[in-house]
Motif scaffolding. Structure first.
Motif, PDB file in Angstrom:
ATOM      1  N   SER A  37      47.850  52.090  13.059  1.00 32.36           N
ATOM      2  CA  SER A  37      48.348  53.052  14.051  1.00 32.36           C
ATOM      3  C   SER A  37      49.849  52.896  14.273  1.00 32.36           C
ATOM      4  O   SER A  37      50.565  53.889  14.439  1.00 32.36           O
ATOM      5  N   SER A  45      51.673  54.826  11.684  1.00 30.55           N
ATOM      6  CA  SER A  45      51.730  56.276  11.879  1.00 30.55           C
ATOM      7  C   SER A  45      52.634  56.635  13.052  1.00 30.55           C
ATOM      8  O   SER A  45      53.371  57.617  13.003  1.00 30.55           O
ATOM      9  N   ASP A  62      44.515  59.764  12.616  1.00 31.24           N
ATOM     10  CA  ASP A  62      44.268  58.341  12.887  1.00 31.24           C
ATOM     11  C   ASP A  62      42.845  58.188  13.406  1.00 31.24           C
ATOM     12  O   ASP A  62      42.565  58.520  14.547  1.00 31.24           O
ATOM     13  N   ILE A  95      44.013  57.675   8.362  1.00 35.61           N
ATOM     14  CA  ILE A  95      43.876  56.268   8.749  1.00 35.61           C
ATOM     15  C   ILE A  95      42.431  56.013   9.147  1.00 35.61           C
ATOM     16  O   ILE A  95      41.865  56.762   9.941  1.00 35.61           O
TER      17      ILE A  95
END
Ligand SMILES: Nc1ncnc2c1ncn2[C@@H]1O[C@H](COP(=O)(O)OP(=O)(O)OP(=O)(O)O)[C@@H](O)[C@H]1O
Ligand SMILES: [Mg+2]
Length: 294
Positions: free
Chosen positions: A54, A57, A185, A217
């Motif tokens: 995370s 991103s 994500d 992700i």
């Protein structure tokens, strides 16, 4: 300047580092990460909880928590993002990158209708849009993600939607700005299995329709194997292996990748028993080390 006739990569990340100060010193949660994504391409980022997915991103989006510091370069379609002012960055991001998060409920405002929120996302990136146009875009976006009766549902509030439907709303919101890059994500982690499959199918469909690139992700290797061409495996903030999805599954080279693959439940497991990665991953503070699979 890029050479004539050559399209720059959609996304280039070079030597990305993200650091948090802690009472025990600085902790690097992303270390020297680099990758390239071609226009329309897809990359899965996998790794266990805390591996820095995370934060990667958020660093690309320029949305890191204020305490974090970042270094390295992020280029979008050849344009360096790190030198831009906040205002320019908001502009580029909003116009070209859209993000879908794990928990749609926390990303949606409970006090506004979903339509109002999609309209706002759209208007934020377009000048001189009338309310009517924005509303039409919102209804169309909801239709595109297959929300039945969109013209009526647009006036409903987030709590009137199921989890899967809320994720569809988030994808509609991401789509209405026509992004070149979608960063998702853990978009399906909060959903039950059948709904997960529907949302993943929708993401694939949306990619095919719009030609947008995808960074997906997830901690779920089965998901990336279906959804992305390339996979980057992260551990303790660093990339331990990057390969085509095909190669990664047929010939995983890093012991950590193999351990992750072993943890994937197989269909032939009678009760779908989950073999988990043995031991805990190292904390980012301990550094990324190999070979602690016993
Ligand atoms: N505000 C913060 N201050 C200090 N450390 C943080 C902060 N936010 C996150 N971290 C640390 O950064 C590391 C990477 O976090 P990140 O959220 O990127 O992991 P992740 O791979 O996305 O995990 P998950 O699969 O659980 O979402 C973790 O070790 C986390 O504890
Ligand atoms: Mg995460």
């Amino acid at each position: 300047m890029t050479a004539i006739g050559k399209t720059p990569p959609l996304l280039e990340v070079e030597e990305l580092n993200v650091t948090f100060p802690t009472p025990h010193g600085a902790v690097d949660v992303v270390r020297d990460l680099g990758f390239t994504l071609e226009p329309g391409g897809s990359l899965g980022i996998v790794g266990e909880s805390g591996s820095g997915k995370s934060m990667t991103s958020l660093a690309i989006m320029g949305l890191l928590p204020p305490r974090a510091t970042m270094s390295g370069r992020v280029r979008l379609a050849g344009r360096e993002l790190s030198g831009l002012t906040d205002r320019q960055l908001r502009r580029v991001r909003g116009d070209r990158i859209a993000m879908v998060f794990q928990d749609p409920l926390s990303s949606l405002n409970p006090y506004y209708t979903v339509g109002a929120q999609i309209e706002e996302a759209y208007r934020a990136h377009r000048q001189r849009v009338t309310r009517r146009q924005a509303r039409r875009v919102a209804v169309e976006a909801m239709e595109r993600v297959h929300i039945a009766d969109a013209a009526r549902r647009v006036d409903h509030y987030p709590h009137q939607f199921s989890g899967g439907m809320r994720q569809r709303v988030m994808i509609a919101m991401a789509l209405c700005t026509e992004p070149d890059l979608l960063i998702a994500d853990e978009p399906t982690t909060a959903l039950d299995v059948t709904v997960q499959a529907q949302i993943l199918r929708l993401l694939t469909e949306v990619r095919q329709e719009t030609g947008a690139g995808l960074v997906l992700i997830t901690h779920d290797l089965a998901v990336v194997s279906e959804m992305t061409e390339e996979v980057l495996v992260m551990r303790a903030g660093a990339c331990v292996e990057r390969a085509s999805a095909e190669r990664l599954f047929s010939d995983p080279r890093h012991p950590y990748t193999r351990a992750l693959l072993d943890a994937v439940p197989r269909l032939d497991d009678e009760v779908g028993e989950l073999r988990t990665v043995r031991g805990r991953g190292p904390s980012p503070a301990a550094g990324a080390t190999e070979g602690d699979e016993r």
